[in-house]
Motif scaffolding. Structure first.
Motif, PDB file in Angstrom:
ATOM      1  N   SER A 180       0.830  -1.211   0.000  1.00  0.00           N
ATOM      2  CA  SER A 180       0.000   0.000   0.000  1.00  0.00           C
ATOM      3  C   SER A 180       0.861   1.257   0.000  1.00  0.00           C
ATOM      4  N   ILE A 181       2.031   1.196   0.659  1.00  0.00           N
ATOM      5  CA  ILE A 181       2.901   2.375   0.676  1.00  0.00           C
ATOM      6  C   ILE A 181       3.439   2.642  -0.724  1.00  0.00           C
ATOM      7  N   SER A 216      -1.725  -2.079   7.196  1.00  0.00           N
ATOM      8  CA  SER A 216      -0.615  -2.662   6.437  1.00  0.00           C
ATOM      9  C   SER A 216       0.560  -1.685   6.342  1.00  0.00           C
ATOM     10  N   GLN A 217       0.265  -0.383   6.334  1.00  0.00           N
ATOM     11  CA  GLN A 217       1.370   0.597   6.321  1.00  0.00           C
ATOM     12  C   GLN A 217       2.143   0.521   7.631  1.00  0.00           C
ATOM     13  N   ASP A 242      -5.817  -0.950   5.111  1.00  0.00           N
ATOM     14  CA  ASP A 242      -4.757  -0.232   4.411  1.00  0.00           C
ATOM     15  C   ASP A 242      -3.824   0.454   5.417  1.00  0.00           C
ATOM     16  N   THR A 292      -1.572   8.898  13.448  1.00  0.00           N
ATOM     17  CA  THR A 292      -1.530   9.494  12.117  1.00  0.00           C
ATOM     18  C   THR A 292      -2.251   8.634  11.090  1.00  0.00           C
ATOM     19  N   GLU A 345       0.848   3.998  -3.145  1.00  0.00           N
ATOM     20  CA  GLU A 345       0.606   5.412  -2.871  1.00  0.00           C
ATOM     21  C   GLU A 345       1.720   6.267  -3.500  1.00  0.00           C
ATOM     22  N   GLN A 360       5.017  13.207   5.005  1.00  0.00           N
ATOM     23  CA  GLN A 360       4.111  12.421   5.838  1.00  0.00           C
ATOM     24  C   GLN A 360       4.795  11.133   6.317  1.00  0.00           C
TER      25      GLN A 360
END
Lengths: 336, 443
Positions: A98-99, B437-438, B434, B404, A102, A293
């Motif tokens: 997912s990172i 998972s980060q 999501d 966050t 993105e 971020q």
């Protein structure tokens, strides 16, 4: 243009200049002029040192960070943070995670954003510059006025825009919905969802165009007026004059302007940060705020570093390509 | 001539280099002067930064009179505080004493950049027994010496407009979530007949990442979920969390009791402003008292945050996290004993009484409650919430990161709901998965 000031300086700094010397001093060949003087090096040493400290060192550190695990556990003693090789790149740049997903969508969005903003800012700057090259009453006032967005501190201007974009009492919705009765009375969001992308486009273009205006105005004033007179006599239309005379004659300045503005826009951070806070809406996440971020909100500096390194490589390749393809090459006689 | 020029150049270069070096060293501090002056980074508790400056300046003047130590106060807005602390930790150049949100205590403790309060350091600030136990427990991870001690106590409660309640025929504040939503629907209406709703049941700061994270914590626990499992693994998408966060998002979406514009609101203080303007009837907040007073608004009362059932206890009966502000001492302080004196002063009974009155928070020192100002119903309510209905935010090293990621996920869900899109349970689940998972990818 300002671009031509560099070459003459090097001839006075004591570097050997073979043809001239051998003619004027035939009796004492080579001895005196071969002795290198330390003075020029001494003079540029402070600047070189400062450059090293201010630009190169942080850059090298930034690259180093991409290869270590730097988070809240290791930040106080970051010199000893564990080395993890390419692990950060694997985590952050794998398109299936997912990172990573993105990151790539933000990269694509940022490229689109750069092209759109550059097109708008350049067109507005060009229009303003062309209109203000001819002299008329009030030209000075207009020139000053056009520079206001550029002179205003970026944060101040953007905060004002944030108020204007506010959905319930912002000036923009007041104008569009209450005055013009658009959107069927339904107030659109400008700071959320798809419109938020256009919000950053508008604010960035607004901030950038005076710079384009200023540079193009300077370039335009270097074109001699009689070229246009001759073209007019030959019956060239205004559009033809613009495409055949104006554009080719300002090409060197224009090429540099595009490069500088493109890089600035690509690295846009202030505007989304002020408009949206630390977390941009999904539809408007640009690459710099995303790196911020990851680094500062998620305390994952290694990952942020890996993304920055990749970004650096992308920009270096794009810039190198651009410089080779578009920037005017020095003519044979001018090579240094 | 040439030699002279060379010498001149050498001298110039040397002078500039030395000048640069001294400039560096003088900024790093640690000289005799800095021991007389302490730097204190304060969090923003008053309605404005200037308000904080004024209150703290007056209070710390007493400290200077007592000890001869001057304090340089810097009030830092919440949006910057975390980053500034982080920068200070990495550079080693920071304040002597600083305020932190107590939910960051464990994350910051793990950085090793703050003085642990044990042994002599704990004795120097007056021992642990003077503190309210539940607040003291927020100072760091369990089983480790805390690196922060409580300064101001806070808890969420529900604030409601008494006039609007009366006008809508609601006699008692809602005790369960269903009652809360039903009341909010009654209170959402068009008061001036122009076809637009101008009074909303509830107001929220939908873009405030930390507010969203707090709601995820409370609503999740009430519904039997949790943000972390017993082993400390993140479980953001557990069933209870999904259910609880869906309830929160539905306030804008399905229930339509929150103004969609609230989804844009970044600052928690916007809620008090909306509430005082009479545009909303209820909101959840920690200490809006000072902001409401600054707007001369008095038609309100506080009640516990509604639960799933009126008699829920234990984790299911969570209404708030043990909220509050803590104080830490930076390890690199040049003046440890002075910093300890400052912490002792700030947590002394007189300072606790005067500061908590100014900031509408509650004391974290047991003896401070003797003051009649802290025997009011509103303060008693907060004390009861902290005693029976509050849990500390997860005492995990990754807590800051969790706030966050989860807070941002909720912000995006609220934005979707505000734009009229249906947010289903599976949307909530996938957004939380999501975020989860980060979290695991970056561990």
């Amino acid at each position: 243009m300002t671009l031509n000031v560099l070459p003459p300086a090097s001839t006075e700094s004591g570097l050997p200049e073979e043809p001239q010397r051998s003619e004027s001093a035939p009796l004492r060949p080579a001895r005196k002029k071969k002795r290198p003087s330390l003075l020029p090096y001494g003079l540029i040493a402070p600047a070189a040192l400062a450059e090293l400290l201010i630009h190169l060192l942080p850059m090298v550190l930034g690259i180093w960070i991409a290869f270590i695990t730097l988070n809240q556990l290791s930040i106080a003693n970051w010199v000893d943070a564990p080395f993890v090789g390419f692990q950060n790149f694997v985590n952050g740049l794998n398109p299936n995670s997912s990172i990573g997903a993105e990151f790539y969508s933000a990269l694509g969005r940022t490229i689109g954003f750069t092209i759109i903003v550059l097109a708008i800012a350049w067109s507005m700057g060009m229009l303003g510059a062309v209109l203000l090259t001819t002299s008329f009453r009030g030209r000075g006032i207009l020139r000053t006025l056009f520079l206001v967005p550029y002179a205003l501190p970026s944060y101040v201007g953007t905060i004002a825009w944030a108020f204007m974009f506010n959905r319930s009492d912002g000036a923009i919705n007041h104008f569009l919905v209450d005055q013009l009765h658009l959107f069927g009375g339904d107030r659109p969001f400008w700071l959320l969802g798809g419109n938020s992308f256009w919000a950053i486009v508008i604010v960035t273009a607004w901030q950038m165009w005076p710079f384009a205006f200023l540079m193009l105005l300077a370039a335009l004033q270097n074109i001699p007026g009689d070229v246009y007179e001759a073209a007019a006599l030959d019956g060239a239309s205004l559009w033809k004059q613009f495409t055949r005379i104006t554009l080719p004659m300002i090409k060197p300045a224009n090429a540099v302007l595009m490069l500088i503005m493109g890089l600035w826009i690509f690295n846009q951070f202030n505007v989304p940060f002020v408009l949206f806070g630390a977390a941009s809406p999904k539809e408007a996440t640009l690459i710099s705020p995303l790196i911020y971020q990851q680094s500062f909100s998620n305390w994952n500096f290694g990952l942020g570093g890996a993304m920055s390194v990749l970004l650096l490589i992308v920009l270096l390749i794009a810039s190198a390509f651009y410089i080779r393809m578009v920037l005017p090459k020095p003519k044979p006689g001018e090579e240094d | 001539m040439r030699t002279t020029t060379k010498w001149l150049a050498a001298v110039a270069v040397g002078a500039m280099t030395i000048g640069g070096m001294t400039a560096c060293s003088s900024s790093s501090g640690g000289d005799a002067n800095s021991t007389k002056t302490l730097t204190y980074w304060a969090s923003n508790q008053a309605p404005t930064i200037q308000g904080d400056q004024k209150v703290l300046k007056a209070e710390l003047a007493k400290f200077t009179d007592e000890t001869g130590i001057k304090v340089n106060i810097e009030v830092i807005p919440w949006t910057n505080l975390y980053n500034k602390i982080l920068t200070a930790v990495s550079s080693g150049d920071g304040p002597d004493v600083l305020s932190i949100g107590n939910t960051w205590a464990t994350s910051l403790q793990s950085s090793g950049a703050f003085v642990p309060f044990e042994g002599d350091a704990l004795k120097a600030i007056g021992g642990k027994d003077k503190f309210v136990a539940s607040s003291y427990a927020t100072g760091g991870a369990e089983g480790k010496a805390p690196t922060s001690v409580p300064l101001y106590g806070l808890s969420y409660s529900m604030y409601y407009n008494t006039k609007m309640f009366k006008a809508a025929g609601i006699d008692t504040p809602p005790a369960t979530w269903d009652e809360f939503v039903a009341d909010a629907k009654k209170l959402t209406k068009d008061t001036d007949g122009d076809g637009q709703i101008d009074q909303w049941g509830v107001t929220m700061a939908g873009s405030s990442v930390s507010n969203n994270a707090h709601q995820a914590f409370v609503r999740g626990l009430q519904n039997g979920g949790a943000l972390y499992d017993a082993d400390g693994k993140p479980t953001f998408a557990s069933d209870g969390e999904v259910k609880g966060i869906k309830q929160w998002v539905d306030l804008i979406g399905a229930d339509k009791v929150v103004n969609p514009s609230d989804a844009e609101s970044v600052n928690g203080s916007d809620m008090a402003a909306t509430f005082a303007d009479g545009k909303a009837a209820m909101f959840f907040d920690q200490a809006p008292g000072a902001s409401l007073a600054a707007r001369n608004f008095t038609d309100y009362a506080a009640a516990p945050v509604p639960m799933e059932t009126a008699d829920a206890t234990g984790l299911l009966g969570t209404q708030s996290h043990v909220a509050g502000i803590n104080l830490s001492i930076f390890k690199n302080t040049g003046n440890l004993s002075g910093s300890e004196k400052l912490v002792k002063f700030m947590t002394s009974v007189p300072a606790q009484q005067s500061l908590n009155k100014s900031f509408a928070s509650i004391p974290v020192v047991t003896d401070a409650y003797d003051d009649p100002a802290f025997k009011t119903d509103a303060i008693k309510l907060k004390q009861e919430i902290l005693k029976d209905h509050a849990q500390p935010m997860p005492l995990q090293v990754s807590e800051g990161q969790m706030e966050t990621l989860v807070g941002t996920a909720i912000k995006n869900l609220l934005a979707q709901a505000a734009q009229g899109k249906d947010v289903s349970e599976s949307d909530v689940k996938s957004a939380l998965e999501d975020a989860n998972s980060q979290m695991t990818a970056s561990q």
